[in-house]
Design an enzyme around this catalytic site. Structure first.
Site, mmCIF file in Angstrom:
data_model
loop_
_atom_site.group_PDB
_atom_site.id
_atom_site.type_symbol
_atom_site.label_atom_id
_atom_site.label_comp_id
_atom_site.label_asym_id
_atom_site.label_seq_id
_atom_site.Cartn_x
_atom_site.Cartn_y
_atom_site.Cartn_z
ATOM 1 N N ASP A 78 1.022 -1.254 -0.045
ATOM 2 C CA ASP A 78 0.140 0.140 -0.064
ATOM 3 C C ASP A 78 0.854 1.281 0.187
ATOM 4 O O ASP A 78 2.067 1.206 -0.366
ATOM 5 C CB ASP A 78 -0.997 -0.197 1.223
ATOM 6 C CG ASP A 78 -2.226 0.474 0.985
ATOM 7 O OD1 ASP A 78 -2.249 2.021 1.102
ATOM 8 O OD2 ASP A 78 -3.328 0.086 0.700
ATOM 9 N N ASP A 79 0.532 2.227 0.666
ATOM 10 C CA ASP A 79 1.212 3.493 0.429
ATOM 11 C C ASP A 79 2.491 3.438 1.144
ATOM 12 O O ASP A 79 2.804 2.449 1.848
ATOM 13 C CB ASP A 79 0.298 4.599 1.070
ATOM 14 C CG ASP A 79 0.463 6.018 0.831
ATOM 15 O OD1 ASP A 79 1.678 6.282 0.152
ATOM 16 O OD2 ASP A 79 -0.103 6.945 0.833
ATOM 17 N N ASP A 156 -5.459 4.940 -5.543
ATOM 18 C CA ASP A 156 -6.020 5.938 -4.611
ATOM 19 C C ASP A 156 -6.632 7.129 -5.101
ATOM 20 O O ASP A 156 -6.194 7.426 -6.089
ATOM 21 C CB ASP A 156 -5.186 5.904 -3.480
ATOM 22 C CG ASP A 156 -6.125 6.133 -2.069
ATOM 23 O OD1 ASP A 156 -7.252 6.514 -2.069
ATOM 24 O OD2 ASP A 156 -5.550 5.935 -1.141
ATOM 25 N N ARG A 213 -13.539 1.022 -4.147
ATOM 26 C CA ARG A 213 -13.906 1.193 -2.758
ATOM 27 C C ARG A 213 -15.028 2.270 -2.853
ATOM 28 O O ARG A 213 -14.927 3.213 -3.660
ATOM 29 C CB ARG A 213 -12.766 2.032 -1.972
ATOM 30 C CG ARG A 213 -11.620 1.082 -1.522
ATOM 31 C CD ARG A 213 -11.893 0.213 -0.444
ATOM 32 N NE ARG A 213 -12.151 1.332 0.364
ATOM 33 C CZ ARG A 213 -11.281 2.099 1.253
ATOM 34 N NH1 ARG A 213 -10.119 1.914 1.148
ATOM 35 N NH2 ARG A 213 -11.907 2.826 2.382
ATOM 36 N N ASP A 217 -12.448 4.035 5.056
ATOM 37 C CA ASP A 217 -11.415 3.122 5.282
ATOM 38 C C ASP A 217 -11.927 2.162 6.571
ATOM 39 O O ASP A 217 -12.219 2.977 7.854
ATOM 40 C CB ASP A 217 -10.283 3.812 5.840
ATOM 41 C CG ASP A 217 -9.330 4.607 4.720
ATOM 42 O OD1 ASP A 217 -9.995 4.337 3.526
ATOM 43 O OD2 ASP A 217 -8.388 4.974 4.957
#
Ligand code: GLA
Length: 413
Positions: A78-79, A156, A213, A217
């Site tokens: 992920d990030d 994202d 999504r 979150d």
């Protein structure tokens, strides 16, 4: 002239939509974010920082501890994997200290273990944690991902204009396809538009993204899981019809085995995610997960519900006084009668199990030849039951009972 124009129109619309043949069932794997966040401190916390070592370790465990053999296949970063600046030639660079061998080497490592490699970027100026985003470099980044043999891209939507996403997300999907390397495309397009008060164009989203999504979150708490369950239940008429083979709603990661969920709550998350035909992306420390949680994540019968090839997303069919019933049509089919996965959820807090009694007919199971009913957590087989049969289940507080009713064919005389 007209028919030529029509042919051009049809073919250009075919080319612009995502047809990568991937994610025919919801993707399964491991994703770093919920558990490991943006921990970049490899000096003081070398075992938990976002580094090649963390992903190699998780790869090894996914293979060695049986996760791969039940279907988990993507190891997704992920990030916070990037350097803060691009290279002089504009290419993205993985953090040189934390990924000293570079992303291609990590990708090769994951592939050599028989798994697939996922990466994270952002359709904006920056990722959510402030690393370089793809805007202005879309083609370069898509090509680099292909060069690194990436199998899955989560894109994202921080630091981007939600109105621009209809164009931007479709464009990046087209660029990924144009590389010739097939990559699952995970979008955050709807959630950022919903936050901005824009009604997402789900028909476009489902034809350009493999998953997306819709909502907040997930965090490490039962409250967060409940909140997500409510969102998908309350908005199911809008959301559920968009799911199908190749394109899925993503209620976010599985937090099973972390700090926030009890055993009962973890079972409930897994059951509902399978009813929702959700991607099953574990975000947990597989080095220390307790056996009871591992057991939930490896429940083959519930995984089979999630991965049902018909790909129909289930729905909440009953909600009253803290009791909910969720139902998902699955195969096999007999004529137009489906089989079903049914989850009975107890959201009540009065600390004793609640009884739920219901006939199969009331659940929509109306085939006269009946259904073979089994409990998917307890391994109890109830035999063949008929539409008028009343079943009674006892559901623990914040827990679930999950049944499958497999449609029966009439006996030939
Ligand atoms: C957003 C996403 C999360 C995660 C973080 C990373 O909040 O929704 O899933 O990727 O960014 O910064």
């Amino acid at each position: 002239m007209l028919s030529i124009a029509w042919i051009i129109l049809v073919s250009s619309s075919l080319c612009s939509s995502l047809d990568n043949g991937l994610a025919r069932t919801p993707p399964m794997g491991w994703l770093s974010w919920e558990r490991f966040r943006c921990n970049t401190d490899c000096v003081n916390d070398p075992d938990n920082c976002i580094s090649e070592q963390l992903f190699q370790t998780m790869t090894d465990i996914v293979v060695a501890d049986g996760y791969a053999s039940v279907g988990y296949e993507y190891i997704n970063i992920d990030d916070c994997w990037l350097e803060k600046h691009r290279a002089h030639d504009g290419k993205l660079v993985a953090d040189r200290k934390r990924f000293p061998n570079g992303m291609k080497a990590l990708s090769d490592y994951i592939h050599s273990r028989g798994l697939k490699f996922g990466i994270y970027e952002d359709y904006g100026n920056y990722t959510c944690a402030g690393y370089p985003g793809i805007i202005g470099y879309e083609e370069k980044d898509a090509d680099l991902f292909a060069e690194w043999n990436v199998d899955y891209v989560k894109l994202d939507g921080c630091y981007a204009l939600p109105y621009d996403m209809d164009r931007g997300y479709t464009n990046f999907g087209r660029l990924l396809n144009a590389t010739g390397k097939q990559m699952v495309y995970s979008c955050s397009w709807p959630v950022y538009q919903i936050y901005a008060g824009i009604q997402p164009n789900y028909s476009s989203i489902q034809s350009h993204c493999n998953l997306w999504r819709n909502y907040d979150d997930i965090q490490d708490s039962w409250a967060s899981v409940e909140n997500i369950i409510d969102y998908y239940g309350n908005n199911q008429d809008l959301i559920a019809p968009n799911a199908g083979p190749g394109h899925w709603n993503d209620p976010d990661m599985l937090i099973i085995g972390n700090f926030g969920l009890s055993y009962e709550q973890a079972k409930t998350q897994f059951a509902i995610w399978s009813i929702l035909a959700a991607p099953l992306l574990m975000s947990v420390d597989l080095r220390t997960i307790r056996p009871q949680f591992k057991h939930i994540l490896q429940n083959r019968k519930i995984i089979a519900v999630d991965q049902d090839p018909l790909g129909i997303q289930g729905r909440r069919i009953y909600k009253h006084k803290g009791i909910e019933i969720w139902s998902r049509p699955i195969g096999p089919l007999y004529q137009n009668f489906y089989s079903y996965a049914i989850a009975f959820v107890n959201r009540r807090t009065d600390g004793t199990p609640s009884d739920i009694s219901v006939t199969l007919k009331e659940l929509g199971l109306v085939n006269f030849s009946g259904y073979r009913v089994e409990d998917l957590y307890e391994n109890v087989d109830y035999g063949v039951l008929y539409p008028n049969t009343k079943i009674k289940v006892k559901v623990n507080p914040s827990g679930v009972v999950m049944l499958k009713g497999e449609v029966q064919f009439p006996v030939e005389l």
